[in-house]
Design a protein around this motif. Structure first.
Motif, PDB file in Angstrom:
ATOM      1  N   GLU A  88      -7.665   0.986   3.784  1.00 26.45           N
ATOM      2  CA  GLU A  88      -7.247  -0.080   2.880  1.00 26.45           C
ATOM      3  C   GLU A  88      -6.603  -1.238   3.640  1.00 26.45           C
ATOM      4  O   GLU A  88      -6.787  -2.406   3.288  1.00 26.45           O
ATOM      5  CB  GLU A  88      -6.258   0.462   1.846  1.00 26.45           C
ATOM      6  N   GLU A 118      -6.768   7.078   4.281  1.00 21.66           N
ATOM      7  CA  GLU A 118      -7.161   6.095   3.277  1.00 21.66           C
ATOM      8  C   GLU A 118      -6.360   4.810   3.426  1.00 21.66           C
ATOM      9  O   GLU A 118      -6.891   3.710   3.234  1.00 21.66           O
ATOM     10  CB  GLU A 118      -6.968   6.668   1.869  1.00 21.66           C
ATOM     11  N   LEU A 144       0.847  -1.184   0.000  1.00 26.90           N
ATOM     12  CA  LEU A 144       0.000   0.000   0.000  1.00 26.90           C
ATOM     13  C   LEU A 144       0.887   1.240   0.000  1.00 26.90           C
ATOM     14  O   LEU A 144       2.026   1.206   0.472  1.00 26.90           O
ATOM     15  CB  LEU A 144      -0.901   0.025   1.236  1.00 26.90           C
TER      16      LEU A 144
END
Length: 288
Positions: free
Chosen positions: A236, A232, A108
């Motif tokens: 995730e 975010e 990520l």
């Protein structure tokens, strides 16, 4: 016994429910992401890497960034990470896609939350993306802004990229811990933005260093909304965390800190930053 330089430390062990997550960037900025993950997932094991041998990322070309972040990701996997968070906006914007293609674990990254900011402010209001020059000047950021504006259904011209290298340096040097050394630069940064963009309504803190200055931003500009890209990533990462019924198998939130070093950016220098921040951790020197 103190591990020798280059020897891998006893990293947090993978369990039947899930392996540690590796979190890294080139400096102290990524510790903000460590804190966010620990707060949201207190039983998650973490390997925190400060890749000081590659610092500063802002001085690297995109190809050099890809080499550095690939090397760091592979090193974290060797230490047992089952997923990785690249906690630096510049390489996340410019080379994350290529890194994900190379990695054999989920990776990520943190990218400016432009769509979220545009959706939260009045029509026609301006959103500033504050970050390191290597990202601000990149074509990749322009593509990201265009895509995010399309997702928000609005004009990408409302989004203004702005260099914040001087503010990032305040954090990396530890100067931000002295309030009087921060107030002036942050205030001047915001006022310069207001003069050029009177409809300024939001700023994305698109460097992992900048959230350390969020309180000062809020003090000098209480009417400007702040957006942290880490929000975010936390959402995730939830998809990679074991389901509640398996969570009991997790070891219980161990944090292992490792660091690389160079002649200019030594382990002692990094330890001094940690001590100044009162984080209570001691990094182990490794090579990648």
């Amino acid at each position: 016994m103190t591990p020798q330089a280059g020897a891998p430390p006893r990293a947090a062990r993978a369990t039947s429910a899930g392996a540690p997550v590796g979190i890294f960037d080139g400096g102290i900025g990524s510790y903000d992401m460590v804190g966010r993950i620990r707060e949201a997932f207190p039983r998650q094991d973490i390997i925190y890497l400060a890749d000081r041998a590659s610092f500063p990322y802002g001085a690297l070309t995109e190809d050099e960034l890809l080499v550095s972040v690939t090397r760091a990701t592979e090193g974290l996997v060797r230490l047992g990470a089952g997923s990785v968070i690249l906690a630096s906006n510049a390489p996340s914007v410019t080379v994350l896609d290529r890194l994900q293609e190379r990695a054999n674990v989920p990776v990520l990254g943190v990218k400016p939350p432009v769509a979220a900011a545009l959706g939260a402010v009045a029509p026609g209001a301006v959103v500033a993306v504050a970050g390191a020059g290597v990202m601000i000047d990149s074509e990749a950021l322009g593509h990201h802004i265009a895509a995010e504006a399309l997702r928000a259904g609005t004009d990408p011209g409302r989004v203004v990229p702005v260099r914040a290298d001087a503010l990032i340096a305040l954090v990396e040097s530890g100067a931000f811990l002295t309030p009087e050394r921060v107030a002036g630069p942050v205030g001047e940064f915001v006022e310069a933005l207001r003069r050029e963009h009177p409809r300024l309504a939001a700023i994305t803190l698109s460097s992992t260093h900048l959230p350390w200055l969020a309180a000062e931003f809020a003090r000098v500009a209480p009417d400007v909304q702040l957006f942290d890209p880490a929000d975010e990533v936390v959402r995730e990462f939830a998809a990679l965390v074991p389901q509640p019924e398996a969570a009991g198998d997790l070891v219980g939130g161990h944090l292992t800190c490792v660091a690389t070093a160079s002649a200019k950016h030594t382990l002692a220098e990094f330890q001094a930053m940690i001590d100044t921040l009162g984080l209570g951790i001691r990094p182990t020197l490794i090579t990648l």
